[in-house]
Design a protein around this motif. Structure first.
Motif, PDB file in Angstrom:
ATOM      1  N   ALA A  15       0.825  -1.217   0.000  1.00  0.00           N
ATOM      2  CA  ALA A  15       0.000   0.000   0.000  1.00  0.00           C
ATOM      3  C   ALA A  15       0.855   1.260   0.000  1.00  0.00           C
ATOM      4  O   ALA A  15       0.572   2.198  -0.760  1.00  0.00           O
ATOM      5  N   LEU A  16       1.898   1.309   0.820  1.00  0.00           N
ATOM      6  CA  LEU A  16       2.657   2.554   0.940  1.00  0.00           C
ATOM      7  C   LEU A  16       3.401   2.916  -0.340  1.00  0.00           C
ATOM      8  O   LEU A  16       3.251   4.040  -0.840  1.00  0.00           O
ATOM      9  N   PRO A  17       4.211   1.995  -0.939  1.00  0.00           N
ATOM     10  CA  PRO A  17       4.840   2.378  -2.202  1.00  0.00           C
ATOM     11  C   PRO A  17       3.822   2.692  -3.288  1.00  0.00           C
ATOM     12  O   PRO A  17       4.037   3.581  -4.122  1.00  0.00           O
ATOM     13  N   LEU A  18       2.669   1.985  -3.232  1.00  0.00           N
ATOM     14  CA  LEU A  18       1.630   2.245  -4.214  1.00  0.00           C
ATOM     15  C   LEU A  18       1.107   3.664  -4.095  1.00  0.00           C
ATOM     16  O   LEU A  18       0.932   4.365  -5.101  1.00  0.00           O
ATOM     17  N   MET A  19       0.855   4.108  -2.853  1.00  0.00           N
ATOM     18  CA  MET A  19       0.348   5.470  -2.668  1.00  0.00           C
ATOM     19  C   MET A  19       1.351   6.496  -3.180  1.00  0.00           C
ATOM     20  O   MET A  19       0.966   7.476  -3.829  1.00  0.00           O
ATOM     21  N   ILE A  20       2.644   6.246  -2.892  1.00  0.00           N
ATOM     22  CA  ILE A  20       3.654   7.207  -3.346  1.00  0.00           C
ATOM     23  C   ILE A  20       3.674   7.244  -4.860  1.00  0.00           C
ATOM     24  O   ILE A  20       3.684   8.318  -5.488  1.00  0.00           O
ATOM     25  N   LEU A  21       3.649   6.052  -5.494  1.00  0.00           N
ATOM     26  CA  LEU A  21       3.690   6.024  -6.951  1.00  0.00           C
ATOM     27  C   LEU A  21       2.460   6.681  -7.552  1.00  0.00           C
ATOM     28  O   LEU A  21       2.551   7.397  -8.557  1.00  0.00           O
ATOM     29  N   LEU A  22       1.286   6.450  -6.941  1.00  0.00           N
ATOM     30  CA  LEU A  22       0.080   7.069  -7.464  1.00  0.00           C
ATOM     31  C   LEU A  22       0.154   8.578  -7.363  1.00  0.00           C
ATOM     32  O   LEU A  22      -0.237   9.295  -8.291  1.00  0.00           O
ATOM     33  N   ALA A  23       0.650   9.061  -6.208  1.00  0.00           N
ATOM     34  CA  ALA A  23       0.747  10.509  -6.064  1.00  0.00           C
ATOM     35  C   ALA A  23       1.708  11.080  -7.113  1.00  0.00           C
ATOM     36  O   ALA A  23       1.427  12.109  -7.729  1.00  0.00           O
ATOM     37  N   LEU A  24       2.841  10.390  -7.329  1.00  0.00           N
ATOM     38  CA  LEU A  24       3.801  10.879  -8.316  1.00  0.00           C
ATOM     39  C   LEU A  24       3.202  10.876  -9.708  1.00  0.00           C
ATOM     40  O   LEU A  24       3.364  11.835 -10.475  1.00  0.00           O
ATOM     41  N   SER A  25       2.479   9.791 -10.056  1.00  0.00           N
ATOM     42  CA  SER A  25       1.926   9.743 -11.401  1.00  0.00           C
ATOM     43  C   SER A  25       0.884  10.828 -11.583  1.00  0.00           C
ATOM     44  O   SER A  25       0.748  11.412 -12.663  1.00  0.00           O
ATOM     45  N   ARG A  26       0.155  11.146 -10.499  1.00  0.00           N
ATOM     46  CA  ARG A  26      -0.858  12.177 -10.621  1.00  0.00           C
ATOM     47  C   ARG A  26      -0.219  13.548 -10.797  1.00  0.00           C
ATOM     48  O   ARG A  26      -0.723  14.372 -11.549  1.00  0.00           O
ATOM     49  N   ILE A  27       0.918  13.764 -10.119  1.00  0.00           N
ATOM     50  CA  ILE A  27       1.607  15.040 -10.309  1.00  0.00           C
ATOM     51  C   ILE A  27       2.052  15.154 -11.755  1.00  0.00           C
ATOM     52  O   ILE A  27       1.902  16.205 -12.385  1.00  0.00           O
ATOM     53  N   HIS A  28       2.599  14.053 -12.311  1.00  0.00           N
ATOM     54  CA  HIS A  28       3.089  14.141 -13.681  1.00  0.00           C
ATOM     55  C   HIS A  28       1.959  14.353 -14.665  1.00  0.00           C
ATOM     56  O   HIS A  28       2.086  15.116 -15.619  1.00  0.00           O
ATOM     57  N   THR A  29       0.824  13.695 -14.446  1.00  0.00           N
ATOM     58  CA  THR A  29      -0.272  13.894 -15.381  1.00  0.00           C
ATOM     59  C   THR A  29      -0.835  15.297 -15.249  1.00  0.00           C
ATOM     60  O   THR A  29      -1.247  15.892 -16.225  1.00  0.00           O
ATOM     61  N   ASP A  30      -0.849  15.838 -14.027  1.00  0.00           N
ATOM     62  CA  ASP A  30      -1.326  17.213 -13.885  1.00  0.00           C
ATOM     63  C   ASP A  30      -0.404  18.161 -14.624  1.00  0.00           C
ATOM     64  O   ASP A  30      -0.852  19.110 -15.266  1.00  0.00           O
ATOM     65  N   GLU A  31       0.907  17.909 -14.503  1.00  0.00           N
ATOM     66  CA  GLU A  31       1.837  18.792 -15.201  1.00  0.00           C
ATOM     67  C   GLU A  31       1.675  18.665 -16.700  1.00  0.00           C
ATOM     68  O   GLU A  31       1.705  19.659 -17.431  1.00  0.00           O
ATOM     69  N   ASP A  32       1.500  17.422 -17.179  1.00  0.00           N
ATOM     70  CA  ASP A  32       1.324  17.260 -18.623  1.00  0.00           C
ATOM     71  C   ASP A  32       0.049  17.942 -19.072  1.00  0.00           C
ATOM     72  O   ASP A  32      -0.019  18.526 -20.151  1.00  0.00           O
ATOM     73  N   GLY A  33      -0.988  17.858 -18.225  1.00  0.00           N
ATOM     74  CA  GLY A  33      -2.251  18.463 -18.599  1.00  0.00           C
ATOM     75  C   GLY A  33      -2.140  19.983 -18.678  1.00  0.00           C
ATOM     76  O   GLY A  33      -2.757  20.612 -19.517  1.00  0.00           O
ATOM     77  N   ASP A  34      -1.368  20.560 -17.741  1.00  0.00           N
ATOM     78  CA  ASP A  34      -1.279  22.023 -17.735  1.00  0.00           C
ATOM     79  C   ASP A  34      -0.325  22.523 -18.799  1.00  0.00           C
ATOM     80  O   ASP A  34      -0.521  23.604 -19.347  1.00  0.00           O
ATOM     81  N   GLY A  35       0.712  21.750 -19.026  1.00  0.00           N
ATOM     82  CA  GLY A  35       1.786  22.246 -19.903  1.00  0.00           C
ATOM     83  C   GLY A  35       1.469  22.219 -21.377  1.00  0.00           C
ATOM     84  O   GLY A  35       0.387  21.845 -21.782  1.00  0.00           O
TER      85      GLY A  35
END
Lengths: 251, 601, 82
Positions: C62-82
Motif C-alpha cells: 500500500a505505501l509504495p503504491l500510494m507514493i507512486l500514485l501521487a507521483l503519477s498524478r503530479i506528472h499527469t497534472d503537469e502534462d495536462g497544464d503544460g
C-alpha cells in the motif's frame, strides 16, 4: 528560518530526545521478560472463552473490539476524504483523459507483464478470501485479507486492463462496499446491544474451536473489516487514477 | 445503559449511511439527515451527563467486566460530568457548525456531512473513554477527519499547505504519544487507565514513567496547541472553512487538554503526586508562554481568521494554567472557562464568516470601513470580544475568575490574576481593533501598519463572490451562541456542580475502585463556589485594558510603533514551513522531557 | 536475544536510515518497499505473525503504491497544464 538555523535547532533537540529515550530504556524489564499480566491471563482463558485459536484475533475483534471499530473508521474517513479531496481537484475531462491514457497503456505494457498480471488476479482473490475467512484460526484476518483483495484490483490496472463495472443509478460499487463494511462492523456492535449483554458482546454461538464457523461474531467481524478495507483501499487507488481503474459500463 | 455506546455508534452508522446513499440524497435531504443525527447524538450525550452527575458511569464494551483482582481485559467508557459535559458541548457545536454550513458552504454533498459525523463520533468517544489506547484511537480518528475537513476547499492552493502542516505536525505528535503508550504498557502490562494508575502507584517514579508521561502529554499538547507545538493551528484555521473552524476552536483543541487532565488524574497522579509542585510550575510556564505568544501574534495579524486562531492559542494557554493548578478548584474553573469561551469564540467565528459572505474578504486592512452596514454582526462581534476579555457576567468571566481564585487563594500565586488579565486584555484588544477598523471605519485606511508574517503573506484572498444579504441561518447562530455564553455565566448552581464534579475527578483511588472493583458510588457532599469580589475588578480591568490596546492600535501611537521590532522576530518564526514546525516540536519535547526528568525524580 | 533477531534489528535500522537518505521520491518508494519487507521479517522473528502480515500488506504494497500514485498524478497534472 534558514536551513542551517533549522538544523541547529533540530539536531541538538533530537540528540537530547534520543539520549532521554535510551536512558528510559534502562529501566524497562529485561529483553524477553514479560512482566505484564494481560498476555498471561489471555493465554489461559482466551481459547476456552471464545473457541478462537488465534488469540490475537480474539483480542482485536472481541476483547478490545471497539479499538478495531475506531481504526476501521479511520480507514473509512481516509477513503472518503481522498474521494472528497481528489474529486474536487479533478477537471471535467479528467476521466475521459485518464481512460484514453489507460487505453494507450494497454498497448505499451509488455505482454509478459499483462499475462502475469492476469494470471495472478484470481489466486490473489482466493488468498485474500482465505485469510479473511480463517481470521479466528490462523494468523491474519480481515485487515490483512482486505489489503490483499485490494491489491488484486491494482494488479488489474498494472497489467494494463481495467474493471468494467455496471453502474446502477450512478452509484459506484466500491463506495458502497466501503460504507457497508464499516456499517457492518458498527451493526455487529449494535447487535451485541440488542441480542447480548453489551455493545460488541459476542452474542453468537461459539462453535468448536478450530472449525471454520467458530468464535461467534469474530468471523463476521472479519468479513466486515475485509470488505471495508478492500473497498477503502480500492477507492483510494481508483480516485488517484481518475477512474482509469474502473470504467462505467452503462446499461 | 445503552445510551453510552449509542452515543458513538449512532453518528458512525449515520456517516456510513450518508456515504453509501450519497447519490440518492439531495443537498437538503443530506443536511436534514445530518442535523437529525447530530441532535440525536446531543440527546444521548445529555442523557449520559444527567446520569453521571452523581456517580461515575462505567460501561464495559463486549461485557468484559474486569476479573477479580482488578485485571481489565476489555475496554471501558468511564466518565463523570466533566467528560460527559465536554461530549455534549462538542456535539452541540457540531450541530451548530452543520446548520451554519447550510448557507455558508455552497457546494457540499453528503460526504462532507459523513466526515463531520465521524469527527463527532471521535470527539464523543475520546471524551468518554477510560482506556489509554482507546483514547489514542479516537484521537487519531479525530485527527484524520480534521485533516480532511481542513483541506476541504482544495481547489485553492493554500488549503493544501495549511492542511499538510496540520497533518504532519499532528501525526508527529501522535507518534510520540504512541511511543509513550508503549513505554507505559511495557512497564505496567495494562492499558486501562485505572489499572495503570494502580500499577504505577505501587512502584516509584523511574525513567520509564517520566519518559512515558512526557511523550503522552506532549502528544496531547500538540493538539492543544501549546508552545512550541502551536505553529500548525493558525495555518489550519486560516484555510479551513469557517463552520469547521467553529468546531476546531471550540472543541478539538480543548479535547487535547482534556486528554492531559484525564491521563494525569487517572494514571499518573498516584505516582507523580509527591512531585505535584514541580509539575505545576512546568505546566504554568508552558501555559503562560502560550498565552503571551498567542496574544502577541494576534496583535500582528490582519487576516481575521488567523487573528482568531492566535486568540484561541492565547486562551488555550490560560486553560492550561487552570489545569496546571492540579486541584479541584482549578479544574472546575477550567471546565466552565472552556465552555464559556468556546461559545463566545464560536459566535466570533460566525461573525467573521458573515463578513466573508457579504464582502468576500478576510483582510482587516482590505475591509476597512466596509462593514459599516453590517450592524447586527458588528454588535455581536464587539460584545463577543469584550466577553472574551472577561466582561462580567459572561461565561468566560466566570471561568477566568474561578481559575484566578484557585491560583491566588488556593496556591498562593497572588500575581496570577494580574498576568492573566494582561494576556486576556492584549488578545481581546487585537480583536476589538479589528472590529473597530472593519465595522466602524476608525483609524486611517490604506497601508497596513504592521507587515504581515510570511505565512500570512502566502494566504490567498478568498475568491468567492460577495453576497448582498445575510441569511437568517447565518446571523441566528451568532446571536444564539452569544446569548448562550451569557447564560453560561449566570446559570445558578453551575460553579457548585462543577466543583462537585471536579472533586470526584481528582481522586484516582476512588476512580480505580469504581472502575476495577465495581465499588458503589460514595455520597457527595454539597459544595459552594463562586467568583470572588476581587475577580470582578480583574474582569473589568481586562476589558479596560482591551479597549486601551484597541485604541492604541487604531490610532497608531508612536509608542506602539516603537514595539514593532520586538514583534518582528516572533512573526518571522511563524514561517509556514513545516520543517521549522517539526524542529520546534522536537525542541519542545526535548526541553519538556528534560524539565520533567530533573524535577520529577 | 538471538543472533537472528539482532541481525534483523540492525537491518531495520539501516533500512530506515536508507529511506530517509534517499531524496528522489520514486527511488524512495522502492526503498520503502524493501524496508517494509525487512520490518515484516523482524516481526516474524519476534513471533508476531499477524503484525508481520499486516506489515507486508501495508509497508510493501500500500505505501509504495500510494507514493507512486501521487507521483503519477503530479506528472499527469503537469502534462495536462503544460
Amino acid at each position: 528560518m534558514s536551513r542551517r538555523a533549522r538544523l541547529a535547532l533540530f539536531l541538538p533537540a533530537a540528540l537530547v530526545l534520543a539520549v532521554g529515550l535510551l536512558w528510559s530504556f534502562a529501566d524497562l524489564p529485561p529483553f524477553g521478560h514479560y512482566s505484564g499480566i494481560y498476555g498471561i491471563v489471555l493465554g489461559h482463558v482466551a481459547v476456552a472463552q471464545r473457541e478462537a485459536t488465534n488469540v490475537v484475533s480474539a483480542v482485536t475483534f472481541d476483547y478490545r473490539g471497539v479499538d478495531t471499530l475506531g481504526e476501521e473508521f479511520i480507514l473509512f474517513a481516509a477513503a472518503v476524504g481522498s474521494a472528497i479531496l481528489l474529486r474536487a481537484q479533478r477537471g471535467e475531462d479528467a476521466a475521459g483523459a485518464a481512460a484514453e491514457r489507460s487505453d494507450r497503456r494497454a498497448d505499451v505494457v509488455a505482454r509478459p507483464v499483462r499475462a502475469l498480471g492476469a494470471a495472478l488476479v484470481a489466486p490473489t482473490i482466493v488468498l485474500g478470501a482465505y485469510i479473511i475467512a480463517h481470521g479466528q484460526l490462523t494468523p491474519g484476518g480481515g485487515f490483512q485479507g482486505g489489503v490483499i483483495l485490494a491489491s488484486a484490483a491494482v494488479l488489474v490496472y498494472a497489467s494494463g486492463q481495467y474493471l468494467a463495472v455496471r453502474v446502477v443509478r450512478g452509484v459506484a460499487p466500491i463506495e458502497i462496499a466501503d460504507a457497508l463494511g464499516a456499517a457492518g462492523f458498527a451493526l455487529i456492535a449494535v447487535g451485541g446491544l440488542v441480542f447480548g449483554l453489551a455493545a460488541l458482546h459476542n452474542f453468537l454461538g461459539y462453535g468448536i474451536s478450530g472449525s471454520l464457523f467458530s468464535a461467534g461474531i469474530i468471523p463476521l467481524a472479519n468479513v466486515a473489516v475485509g470488505v471495508e478495507v478492500a473497498g477503502g483501499v480500492t477507492l483510494i487507488v481508483a480516485e488517484f487514477l481518475d477512474q482509469a481503474l474502473m470504467r462505467r459500463r452503462s446499461g | 445503559m445503552a445510551y453510552v455506546p449509542l452515543a458513538v455508534l449512532v453518528p458512525m452508522l449515520g456517516a456510513t449511511f450518508l456515504a453509501a446513499a450519497r447519490e440518492l440524497l439531495s443537498r437538503a435531504l443530506a443536511d436534514a439527515v445530518s442535523l437529525a443525527l447530530g441532535i440525536a447524538t446531543v440527546t444521548l450525550c445529555a442523557i449520559a451527563l444527567a446520569h453521571s452527575v452523581d456517580h461515575t458511569i462505567v460501561y464495559w464494551w463486549g461485557a468484559w467486566t474486569p476479573r477479580p483482582g482488578g485485571v481489565a481485559l476489555g475496554i471501558d467508557f468511564a466518565f463523570g460530568p466533566l467528560d460527559a459535559g465536554m461530549a455534549v458541548f462538542a456535539a452541540s457545536l457540531t450541530v451548530i457548525a452543520g446548520v451554519f454550513s447550510w448557507r455558508f458552504l455552497a457546494e457540499v454533498d453528503a460526504l462532507y456531512h459523513a466526515i463531520l459525523l465521524v469527527f463527532l463520533a471521535a470527539m464523543v468517544g475520546f471524551s468518554l473513554s477510560g482506556d489509554l489506547f482507546n483514547m489514542f484511537v479516537f484521537f487519531e480518528l479525530m485527527s484524520v477527519s480534521a485533516y480532511v475537513l481542513a483541506g476541504f476547499k482544495i481547489d485553492q492552493r493554500s488549503p493544501i499547505e495549511g492542511s499538510l502542516n496540520f497533518a504532519i505536525t499532528n501525526s508527529a505528535g501522535a507518534i510520540l504519544a504512541l511511543f509513550g503508550i508503549g513505554l507505559v504498557y511495557s512497564k505496567t502490562g495494562a492499558l486501562n487507565l485505572a489499572q495503570i494508575g494502580d500499577q504505577l502507584g505501587r512502584h516509584g517514579v523511574d525513567a520509564v514513567v517520566v519518559a512515558g508521561f512526557t511523550l503522552i502529554v506532549c502528544g496531547f499538547l500538540v493538539k492543544a496547541a501549546a508552545i512550541p507545538f502551536h505553529f500548525w493551528l493558525a495555518d489550519a484555521y486560516a484555510v479551513a472553512p469557517t463552520p469547521v473552524c467553529i468546531l476546531f476552536a471550540g472543541a478539538m483543541s480543548e479535547l487535547g487538554l482534556l486528554g492531559v487532565a484525564r491521563v494525569y488524574w487517572t494514571a499518573f497522579a498516584p505516582v507523580l503526586d509527591p512531585h505535584a509542585e514541580a509539575l505545576r510550575w512546568t505546566l504554568i510556564a508552558i501555559g503562560l508562554g502560550t498565552a503571551f505568544v498567542g496574544a502577541a501574534m494576534s496583535l500582528a495579524q490582519h487576516h481575521l481568521k488567523r487573528m482568531l486562531a492566535f486568540a484561541t492559542i492565547a486562551y488555550m494557554g490560560l486553560f492550561l494554567v487552570g489545569i496546571a493548578m492540579l486541584s479541584a478548584d482549578g479544574l472546575a474553573g477550567t471546565a466552565i472557562y472552556v465552555v464559556g469561551d468556546g461559545l463566545v469564540k464560536a459566535a466570533l467565528f460566525v461573525c467573521v464568516g458573515i463578513v466573508q459572505h457579504r464582502r468576500a474578504s478576510l483582510d482587516e486592512v482590505d475591509l476597512h470601513g466596509r462593514g459599516r452596514d453590517l450592524r447586527l454582526t458588528a454588535g455581536v462581534f464587539v460584545i463577543g470580544s469584550l466577553a472574551i476579555a472577561g466582561l462580567p457576567p459572561f461565561g468566560p468571566f466566570l471561568g477566568k475568575a474561578l481559575v484566578e481564585d484557585a491560583a491566588a487563594h488556593g496556591h498562593g500565586l497572588w500575581w496570577m490574576p494580574a498576568v492573566m488579565m494582561i494576556a486576556s486584555a492584549v488578545t481581546a484588544g487585537a480583536l476589538l481593533r479589528a472590529g473597530a477598523r472593519v465595522f466602524f471605519g476608525w483609524g486611517s485606511a490604506g497601508q497596513p501598519d504592521e507587515s504581515s508574517d510570511e505565512a500570512e503573506g502566502e494566504t490567498e484572498p478568498e475568491t468567492d463572490k460577495p453576497h448582498d444579504h445575510t441569511p437568517v441561518l447565518m446571523w441566528l447562530p451568532a446571536v444564539a451562541l452569544l446569548l448562550a455564553g451569557l447564560a453560561w455565566g449566570v446559570l445558578p448552581g453551575l460553579a457548585d456542580a462543577a466543583l462537585r464534579a471536579a472533586d470526584r475527578y481528582v481522586q484516582p483511588n476512588v476512580y480505580a475502585a469504581i472502575v476495577l472493583h465495581g465499588a458503589p458510588p460514595e455520597p457527595t457532599t454539597p459544595v459552594s463556589l463562586s467568583a470572588s469580589g476581587a475577580s470582578y475588578l480583574y474582569g473589568v480591568g481586562a476589558v479596560v485594558g482591551a479597549l486601551m490596546v484597541a485604541a492604541a492600535g487604531v490610532t497608531r501611537l508612536r509608542a506602539v510603533d516603537a514595539t514593532r521590532p520586538l514583534f518582528a522576530w516572533l512573526r518571522k518564526l511563524h514561517s509556514g514551513h513545516v520543517g521549522d514546525y517539526v524542529a520546534w516540536l522536537t525542541a519542545g519535547v526535548a526541553v519538556i522531557g528534560t524539565a520533567f526528568a530533573i524535577t520529577l525524580r | 536475544m538471538t543472533a537472528l533477531q539482532a541481525t534483523a534489528l540492525a537491518l531495520v535500522a539501516l533500512g530506515g536510515t536508507g529511506v530517509v537518505i534517499t531524496r528522489e521520491p520514486l527511488r524512495q518508494a522502492m526503498v520503502a518497499g524493501v524496508f517494509g519487507i525487512l520490518l515484516a521479517v523482524l516481526f516474524f522473528l519476534f513471533q508476531a505473525p499477524d503484525v508481520a502480515l499486516s506489515q507486508i500488506g501495508v509497508g510493501s504494497v500500500a505505501l509504495p503504491l500510494m507514493i507512486l500514485l501521487a507521483l503519477s498524478r503530479i506528472h499527469t497534472d503537469e502534462d495536462g497544464d503544460g
